[in-house]
Design an enzyme around this catalytic site. Structure first.
Site, PDB file in Angstrom:
ATOM      1  N   ASP A  92     -47.759  12.235  21.340  1.00 40.55           N
ATOM      2  CA  ASP A  92     -49.083  12.048  21.921  1.00 40.55           C
ATOM      3  C   ASP A  92     -50.090  12.131  20.779  1.00 40.55           C
ATOM      4  OD1 ASP A  92     -47.781  12.132  24.347  1.00 40.55           O
ATOM      5  OD2 ASP A  92     -49.044  13.708  25.195  1.00 40.55           O
ATOM      6  N   HIS A 149     -40.862  13.278  18.806  1.00 37.90           N
ATOM      7  CA  HIS A 149     -39.647  12.709  19.373  1.00 37.90           C
ATOM      8  C   HIS A 149     -39.220  11.454  18.598  1.00 37.90           C
ATOM      9  CE1 HIS A 149     -39.734  15.181  23.159  1.00 37.90           C
ATOM     10  NE2 HIS A 149     -40.965  15.371  22.692  1.00 37.90           N
ATOM     11  N   SER A 255     -51.495  17.963  13.320  1.00 36.05           N
ATOM     12  CA  SER A 255     -51.404  17.237  12.074  1.00 36.05           C
ATOM     13  C   SER A 255     -51.144  15.761  12.324  1.00 36.05           C
ATOM     14  CB  SER A 255     -50.342  17.835  11.163  1.00 36.05           C
ATOM     15  OG  SER A 255     -50.524  17.374   9.846  1.00 36.05           O
TER      16      SER A 255
END
Length: 292
Positions: A92, A149, A255
């Protein structure tokens, strides 16, 4: 650039970023009772975090700030949309930049680019796999989900830790600090995948308390002042295989992830552009072979 922005950039050069980050990291890992709970509640309000997405919705479920920050989301809210021949968004966040790697140069922001070889740790052999390939840089804001992921199925070949600075990686800093992503502390993972070699670079930043991977746990801190690399078998029972959508790592505090692919391996989804919002599992790109 405005005067206030100039002051913000100058302050980053002057701030003892490693010391500040390590102090914040200690607090984030501590079970500080009411202080932890108050800070989590402040953080939720400050950044407008939607806790209804989390498996554990109530702040009291998290005994440390790190546990809250790496909270897991309800899986039905991040379904793996990307099908066979498609790559999924790994996080995200929001696209900072994406496009073609110009020989060894990766675009950072207007007036700034940086060396792919330097980004990956200095080994020419690592960088040569991605010459004239494609890249995507995705920024994770404090409000975002901070587990990372796999965009596609992959087998881990190599991990490299590169020490460096801890500048903020927000859009203002990316536009004004030269060589930002190749100068900050980072962890590089290189995979063999269905679309060829793929690099995933997890870039540290100011007050990032930790960078970790699922196969090695916490990589930093601490790690030291020199580049360190680990090679992994790509076949046999000891090979580390991760499927598309499977978790590969995390940040404790926000980050950036930089992805690199070989030449003519992928085509990014047409609507993607700088500032596009990304959601883990949605379609990021198409394998060129699947699209031909």
């Amino acid at each position: 650039m405005s005067t206030s922005d100039k002051i913000k950039i100058a302050a980053q050069y002057a701030t003892p970023k490693h010391l500040l980050s390590r102090l914040v990291g200690r607090f984030a890992a501590a079970r500080a009772g009411i202080f932890t709970q108050l800070f989590i509640k402040w953080f939720i309000k400050q950044y407008g975090i939607d806790m209804s997405e989390a498996i554990e919705e109530h702040p009291s479920a998290y005994k440390t700030f790190n546990a809250f920050f790496t909270r897991r989301l309800k899986p039905e809210l991040r379904p793996l949309i990307a099908a066979e021949g498609e790559l999924a968004h790994p996080v995200d966040g929001a696209v900072s930049q994406l496009g073609q790697i110009n020989e060894d140069r990766v675009f950072q922001a207007k007036g700034h680019d940086y060396s792919l070889q330097e980004l990956l740790g200095g080994e020419a052999q690592d960088a040569s796999q991605f010459i004239d390939g494609d890249f995507a840089t995705i920024y994770l804001a404090p409000k975002d989900y901070h587990r990372i992921h796999m965009p596609c199925d992959g087998v881990l070949k190599k991990m490299t830790y590169i020490p460096g600075d801890l500048f903020s990686v927000n859009p203002l800093t990316a536009a004004n600090v030269p060589n930002l992503f190749a100068r900050n502390e980072r962890v590089v993972a290189i995979f063999d995948t269905e679309v060829g070699p793929m690099a995933m670079v997890l870039v540290g930043a100011t007050i990032v308390a930790s960078i970790g991977t699922v196969w090695s746990g916490t990589v930093t801190p601490p790690r030291g002042g020199r580049v360190q690399s680990w090679s992994y078998p790509t076949s046999g029972p000891e090979a580390i295989r991760l499927n598309k959508g499977e978790e590969m790592g995390h940040f404790k505090l926000g980050s950036t992830v930089v992805l690199a692919f070989a030449k003519d391996a992928i085509t990014f989804e047409e609507s993607l552009k700088p500032r596009s919002v990304t959601r883990m599992g949605q379609i990021m790109a198409v394998c060129k072979e699947a699209n031909s």
